[in-house]
Design a protein around this motif. Sequence first.
Motif, short mmCIF file in Angstrom:
data_model
loop_
_atom_site.label_atom_id
_atom_site.label_comp_id
_atom_site.label_asym_id
_atom_site.label_seq_id
_atom_site.Cartn_x
_atom_site.Cartn_y
_atom_site.Cartn_z
N CYS A 81 0.84 -1.21 0.00
CA CYS A 81 0.00 0.00 0.00
C CYS A 81 0.87 1.26 0.00
O CYS A 81 0.52 2.26 -0.63
CB CYS A 81 -0.90 0.05 1.24
SG CYS A 81 -1.77 -1.47 1.60
N ASN A 83 3.57 1.91 -1.41
CA ASN A 83 4.11 2.29 -2.72
C ASN A 83 3.26 3.38 -3.37
O ASN A 83 3.78 4.28 -4.01
CB ASN A 83 4.15 1.10 -3.68
CG ASN A 83 5.12 0.04 -3.21
OD1 ASN A 83 5.95 0.31 -2.36
ND2 ASN A 83 4.99 -1.17 -3.75
N CYS A 84 1.95 3.26 -3.21
CA CYS A 84 1.05 4.24 -3.83
C CYS A 84 0.62 5.32 -2.84
O CYS A 84 0.49 6.47 -3.20
CB CYS A 84 -0.20 3.55 -4.38
SG CYS A 84 0.14 2.61 -5.87
N HIS A 85 0.35 4.92 -1.58
CA HIS A 85 -0.26 5.87 -0.63
C HIS A 85 0.74 6.47 0.35
O HIS A 85 0.38 7.37 1.10
CB HIS A 85 -1.36 5.17 0.17
CG HIS A 85 -2.57 4.81 -0.64
ND1 HIS A 85 -3.50 5.73 -1.07
CD2 HIS A 85 -3.00 3.61 -1.13
CE1 HIS A 85 -4.46 5.12 -1.76
NE2 HIS A 85 -4.17 3.84 -1.82
N TRP A 92 5.55 7.75 -0.88
CA TRP A 92 5.08 6.89 -1.96
C TRP A 92 6.14 6.83 -3.05
O TRP A 92 6.98 7.73 -3.17
CB TRP A 92 3.75 7.40 -2.51
CG TRP A 92 3.76 8.86 -2.84
CD1 TRP A 92 4.26 9.45 -3.97
CD2 TRP A 92 3.27 9.93 -2.02
NE1 TRP A 92 4.10 10.81 -3.91
CE2 TRP A 92 3.51 11.14 -2.72
CE3 TRP A 92 2.65 9.98 -0.76
CZ2 TRP A 92 3.15 12.38 -2.21
CZ3 TRP A 92 2.29 11.23 -0.27
CH2 TRP A 92 2.54 12.40 -0.98
N SER A 96 3.60 6.51 -8.54
CA SER A 96 2.20 6.74 -8.12
C SER A 96 1.75 8.15 -8.51
O SER A 96 0.56 8.43 -8.62
CB SER A 96 2.02 6.48 -6.63
OG SER A 96 2.32 7.62 -5.89
N LEU A 99 -0.35 8.11 -11.63
CA LEU A 99 -1.67 7.48 -11.63
C LEU A 99 -2.76 8.54 -11.73
O LEU A 99 -2.63 9.63 -11.18
CB LEU A 99 -1.88 6.67 -10.35
CG LEU A 99 -1.17 5.32 -10.29
CD1 LEU A 99 -1.30 4.73 -8.89
CD2 LEU A 99 -1.76 4.37 -11.32
N ASP A 102 -5.28 10.16 -8.80
CA ASP A 102 -4.11 9.89 -7.96
C ASP A 102 -4.52 9.28 -6.63
O ASP A 102 -5.61 9.53 -6.12
CB ASP A 102 -3.28 11.17 -7.78
CG ASP A 102 -4.11 12.27 -7.14
OD1 ASP A 102 -5.32 12.30 -7.38
OD2 ASP A 102 -3.53 13.07 -6.39
N PRO A 103 -3.63 8.42 -6.08
CA PRO A 103 -3.94 7.79 -4.80
C PRO A 103 -3.97 8.84 -3.69
O PRO A 103 -3.04 9.62 -3.57
CB PRO A 103 -2.75 6.83 -4.58
CG PRO A 103 -2.05 6.75 -5.89
CD PRO A 103 -2.33 8.00 -6.62
N GLY A 130 -6.31 2.91 -10.20
CA GLY A 130 -5.15 2.10 -9.81
C GLY A 130 -5.37 1.35 -8.51
O GLY A 130 -4.47 0.62 -8.08
#
Length: 173
Positions: A81, A83-85, A92, A96, A99, A102-103, A130
């Motif tokens: 998690c 990695n994106c958030h 992050w 990301s 994306l 976006d997260p 994503g």
Amino acid sequence: MRFLAVIGALAIVAGLACAVFFFGGFYSVAGTSEDPAAVTWALTKVRIASIERHANDKPPASFGDAAKVQDGAKAYASFGCANCHGAPGVKWLKYSEGLHPDPPDLKEVAGKLSPPQLFWVIKNGINMTGMPSFGLAGATDDEIWAIAAFVKKIPETSEADYKTWTAAVQPKQ
Ligand code: HEC
């Protein structure tokens, strides 16, 4: 009668124009193209309404216990998690930022979603974004409730605690 025929003809022309626009490749699927404000507004409303209607599972009695929050931090780290958030003390990964949508920063989401809503989103993901379904990715319901409990506590979790709790964690393969 004539009026209805005109409306029918216009509807057919509009349908054909849409087909050419979408199937002829004129619509851009690029992740770089900004959505019109009305589309962003509608997608956000639909997401919120859908999550509210579907999130009906009851949290287990142990939800929020310190041990579960720590289990959740471990699962959060191993399922990627962060990695994106991001996470407390963890930025992050650069990708990301590519994306679209976006997260979100989960510190800000933690207070807005209830435990059942967090569970539902993490288990099922959000279609055409994503955000993966961690149910499909092999997380058990227990793990997902623990992750939801950790997400609730993200705003109060210190960088040092997160580091200690997740020190020995390996990414899930
Ligand atoms: C590959 C990137 C990626 C990963 C990995 C990922 N997410 Fe997400 N997540 C997203 C994106 C993108 C969104 C925004 C979707 C949207 O705007 O509709 C999102 C949305 C969310 C939301 C919903 C926010 C809201 O306001 O409804 C929650 C909660 C969430 N993620 C938690 C998690 C947790 C917990 C994990 C790990 C188990 C995780 N995410 C892993 C990309 C990711």
